[in-house]
Scaffold this motif. Structure first.
Motif, PDB file in Angstrom:
ATOM      1  N   GLU A  88       5.058   2.108   1.078  1.00 43.86           N
ATOM      2  CA  GLU A  88       3.770   2.267   0.416  1.00 43.86           C
ATOM      3  C   GLU A  88       3.547   1.125  -0.552  1.00 43.86           C
ATOM      4  O   GLU A  88       4.451   0.734  -1.287  1.00 43.86           O
ATOM      5  N   ASN A  89       2.349   0.576  -0.542  1.00 44.31           N
ATOM      6  CA  ASN A  89       1.978  -0.489  -1.464  1.00 44.31           C
ATOM      7  C   ASN A  89       0.505  -0.338  -1.795  1.00 44.31           C
ATOM      8  O   ASN A  89      -0.336  -0.282  -0.888  1.00 44.31           O
ATOM      9  N   ASN A  90       0.181  -0.230  -3.086  1.00 48.45           N
ATOM     10  CA  ASN A  90      -1.217  -0.085  -3.514  1.00 48.45           C
ATOM     11  C   ASN A  90      -1.916   1.075  -2.800  1.00 48.45           C
ATOM     12  O   ASN A  90      -3.049   0.952  -2.333  1.00 48.45           O
ATOM     13  N   SER A  91      -1.211   2.211  -2.694  1.00 47.86           N
ATOM     14  CA  SER A  91      -1.746   3.435  -2.081  1.00 47.86           C
ATOM     15  C   SER A  91      -2.070   3.267  -0.604  1.00 47.86           C
ATOM     16  O   SER A  91      -2.969   3.930  -0.061  1.00 47.86           O
ATOM     17  N   VAL A  92      -1.362   2.362   0.059  1.00 50.06           N
ATOM     18  CA  VAL A  92      -1.483   2.173   1.509  1.00 50.06           C
ATOM     19  C   VAL A  92      -0.099   2.329   2.124  1.00 50.06           C
ATOM     20  O   VAL A  92       0.870   1.735   1.653  1.00 50.06           O
ATOM     21  N   PHE A  93      -0.029   3.141   3.186  1.00 54.97           N
ATOM     22  CA  PHE A  93       1.241   3.357   3.881  1.00 54.97           C
ATOM     23  C   PHE A  93       1.367   2.398   5.065  1.00 54.97           C
ATOM     24  O   PHE A  93       0.398   2.193   5.803  1.00 54.97           O
ATOM     25  N   ALA A  94       2.567   1.851   5.239  1.00 54.55           N
ATOM     26  CA  ALA A  94       2.871   1.070   6.437  1.00 54.55           C
ATOM     27  C   ALA A  94       3.324   2.050   7.508  1.00 54.55           C
ATOM     28  O   ALA A  94       4.451   2.554   7.484  1.00 54.55           O
ATOM     29  N   GLY A  95       2.426   2.359   8.434  1.00 50.93           N
ATOM     30  CA  GLY A  95       2.714   3.350   9.446  1.00 50.93           C
ATOM     31  C   GLY A  95       3.271   2.759  10.719  1.00 50.93           C
ATOM     32  O   GLY A  95       3.561   1.560  10.805  1.00 50.93           O
ATOM     33  N   LYS A  96       3.393   3.598  11.724  1.00 50.32           N
ATOM     34  CA  LYS A  96       3.929   3.173  13.014  1.00 50.32           C
ATOM     35  C   LYS A  96       2.907   2.338  13.776  1.00 50.32           C
ATOM     36  O   LYS A  96       1.695   2.468  13.573  1.00 50.32           O
ATOM     37  N   ASP A  97       3.430   1.469  14.648  1.00 49.36           N
ATOM     38  CA  ASP A  97       2.597   0.657  15.541  1.00 49.36           C
ATOM     39  C   ASP A  97       1.606  -0.218  14.791  1.00 49.36           C
ATOM     40  O   ASP A  97       0.505  -0.505  15.297  1.00 49.36           O
ATOM     41  N   LEU A 101      -2.393   2.859   6.585  1.00 50.14           N
ATOM     42  CA  LEU A 101      -3.139   4.088   6.355  1.00 50.14           C
ATOM     43  C   LEU A 101      -3.286   4.371   4.867  1.00 50.14           C
ATOM     44  O   LEU A 101      -2.293   4.438   4.131  1.00 50.14           O
ATOM     45  N   GLY A 102      -4.525   4.531   4.426  1.00 48.11           N
ATOM     46  CA  GLY A 102      -4.804   4.774   3.019  1.00 48.11           C
ATOM     47  C   GLY A 102      -4.371   6.157   2.585  1.00 48.11           C
ATOM     48  O   GLY A 102      -4.573   7.149   3.296  1.00 48.11           O
ATOM     49  N   LYS A 103      -3.774   6.237   1.421  1.00 50.34           N
ATOM     50  CA  LYS A 103      -3.310   7.517   0.877  1.00 50.34           C
ATOM     51  C   LYS A 103      -4.502   8.385   0.478  1.00 50.34           C
ATOM     52  O   LYS A 103      -5.408   7.932  -0.219  1.00 50.34           O
ATOM     53  N   PHE A 104      -4.505   9.641   0.935  1.00 50.64           N
ATOM     54  CA  PHE A 104      -5.549  10.590   0.551  1.00 50.64           C
ATOM     55  C   PHE A 104      -4.968  11.537  -0.487  1.00 50.64           C
ATOM     56  O   PHE A 104      -4.017  12.278  -0.212  1.00 50.64           O
ATOM     57  N   VAL A 105      -5.519  11.499  -1.699  1.00 55.53           N
ATOM     58  CA  VAL A 105      -4.980  12.310  -2.792  1.00 55.53           C
ATOM     59  C   VAL A 105      -5.805  13.584  -2.964  1.00 55.53           C
ATOM     60  O   VAL A 105      -6.937  13.682  -2.476  1.00 55.53           O
ATOM     61  N   LYS A 106      -5.216  14.545  -3.639  1.00 51.74           N
ATOM     62  CA  LYS A 106      -5.913  15.802  -3.897  1.00 51.74           C
ATOM     63  C   LYS A 106      -7.189  15.537  -4.690  1.00 51.74           C
ATOM     64  O   LYS A 106      -7.165  14.903  -5.744  1.00 51.74           O
TER      65      LYS A 106
END
Length: 379
Positions: A88-97, A101-106
């Motif tokens: 995770e960097n700056n609320s972005v996840f390094a996902g597969k392939d 993906l941007g982090k979705f918070v409550k």
């Protein structure tokens, strides 16, 4: 002190003071093409802001945004965190392939309820015309299998279901969620950007057609053209990992006989067609759709068939709507678009003055839960 220590100390001081001097003499930048956003400018000093802490907060953001070689340091930070195994960097996840993906918070519950109630009030003020609400899930929700293991992100479906349960029964709720979920093995979201792709927008259009009351065109009724294969979008700009592969941007052209014309009301500019290809030479290639964000846009269409050919649709929206317009525009004689972040006039008066027949409120789930301008619908 050893000579080697003296040299190290001298280099460190040169680096620190050299950077200070360069920052002092370098002009402030207004916009970052790499990050696709406006940078913080030097705040105006006042003792009141200093006392409240607002000045120091703004000044800290200004220094961070304007530091020399900023793009290098942002990329360096991302590389170091990748080497440490961080996903995770700056609320972005390094996902597969290769998916970012941007982090979705409550969401803030009060703001969410305000936005829901604003749509309900808007419908109450416009009882004579159909109003539809479309809250589009982002890639983080629909492509959950691409998230790194244990990624902390809030349940978007629960939020969308909450919106559906609390929206007025007189508002047509567009079920974009299930339509997109069925197609989640296809390229319906960009890997490096928070928007859906043109293909994703097509499936969103299919979902919207059911609520709006017209028959959607089949996907084979369009000719497809790849406009670019070098698109790096918003999530890439936040994550800033140079080893990520770019996205392609695609256009869909209807095979049926139809003409589209864009009119930017504030700028008093007209453009033929819905794709602004000059933006393909820029960092923000998503602006190829309608030319990016504008407060008020009119899309006038020459169509000869269909259930809505004599109707005017108003779309109150965020930028997810832009790539859906090449599909919706094949059904209405005119589509007007308002962006409440920039349009400050009374929306109810706009509807009366422009003889609007139907309204579609279209936001992605992240924006619908965080955008404070939506409350203007209740005024």
């Amino acid at each position: 002190m050893k000579l080697s220590n003296k040299i190290t100390t001298a280099l460190f001081l040169i680096f620190i003071f050299g950077g200070f001097v360069l920052n002092a003499i370098s002009p402030s930048k207004g916009f970052s093409e790499e990050e696709n956003r406006y940078l913080e400018q030097k705040p105006k000093f006042s003792f009141a802001d200093l006392k409240s802490g607002e000045y120091t907060s703004k000044f800290e953001k200004y220094v961070t945004d304007q530091i020399v070689f900023r793009n290098f340091w942002v990329g360096f930070k991302s590389d170091m965190e990748s080497l440490r195994g961080m996903k995770e960097n700056n609320s972005v996840f390094a996902g597969k392939d290769g998916h970012l993906l941007g982090k979705f918070v409550k969401p803030n519950g009060e703001l969410l309820n305000t936005n829901i109630n604003s749509v309900n009030s808007f419908k109450d003020n416009n009882k004579d015309i159909p109003v539809s609400l479309m809250v589009v899930p982002t890639a983080t929700e629909i492509l959950q299998e691409k998230l790194p293991y244990g990624a902390p992100t809030f349940d978007q479906k629960a939020i969308i279901d909450y919106i559906k349960d609390n929206i007025s029964s007189e508002v047509n709720f567009v079920d974009a969620y299930n339509e997109l979920l069925v197609h989640n093995k296809e390229d319906i979201y960009y890997k490096t950007d928070h928007h859906w792709t043109s293909l994703g927008a097509y499936y969103g259009y299919v979902a919207a057609s059911k609520a709006l009351g017209f028959k959607a065109l089949d996907i084979d009724d369009f000719n497809r053209e790849v406009l670019s294969e070098s698109f790096y979008g918003t999530t890439y700009s936040k994550f800033n990992n140079k080893r990520i592969e770019p996205d392609k941007v695609e256009a869909f052209y209807p095979k049926q006989d139809v003409e589209h014309r864009l009119h930017y009301v504030d700028e008093q500019e007209d453009h033929e067609g819905l794709y602004r290809k000059e933006f393909l030479a820029k960092k923000d290639k998503y602006s190829v759709f309608l030319g990016g964000n504008h407060s008020e846009v009119e899309i006038k269409n020459k169509i000869s068939q269909g259930e809505k050919k004599d109707k005017k649709l108003l779309v109150i929206k965020d930028s997810y709507a832009h790539s859906m317009m090449p599909f919706l525009a094949n059904h209405y004689k005119e589509i007007d678009m308002l962006d409440l972040r920039y349009y400050k006039k009374n929306i109810n008066e706009y509807i009366k003055e422009n003889h609007i027949d139907e309204v579609l409120v279209l936001y992605n789930a992240d924006n619908f839960t965080t955008d404070t301008s939506i409350k203007r619908l209740s005024k």
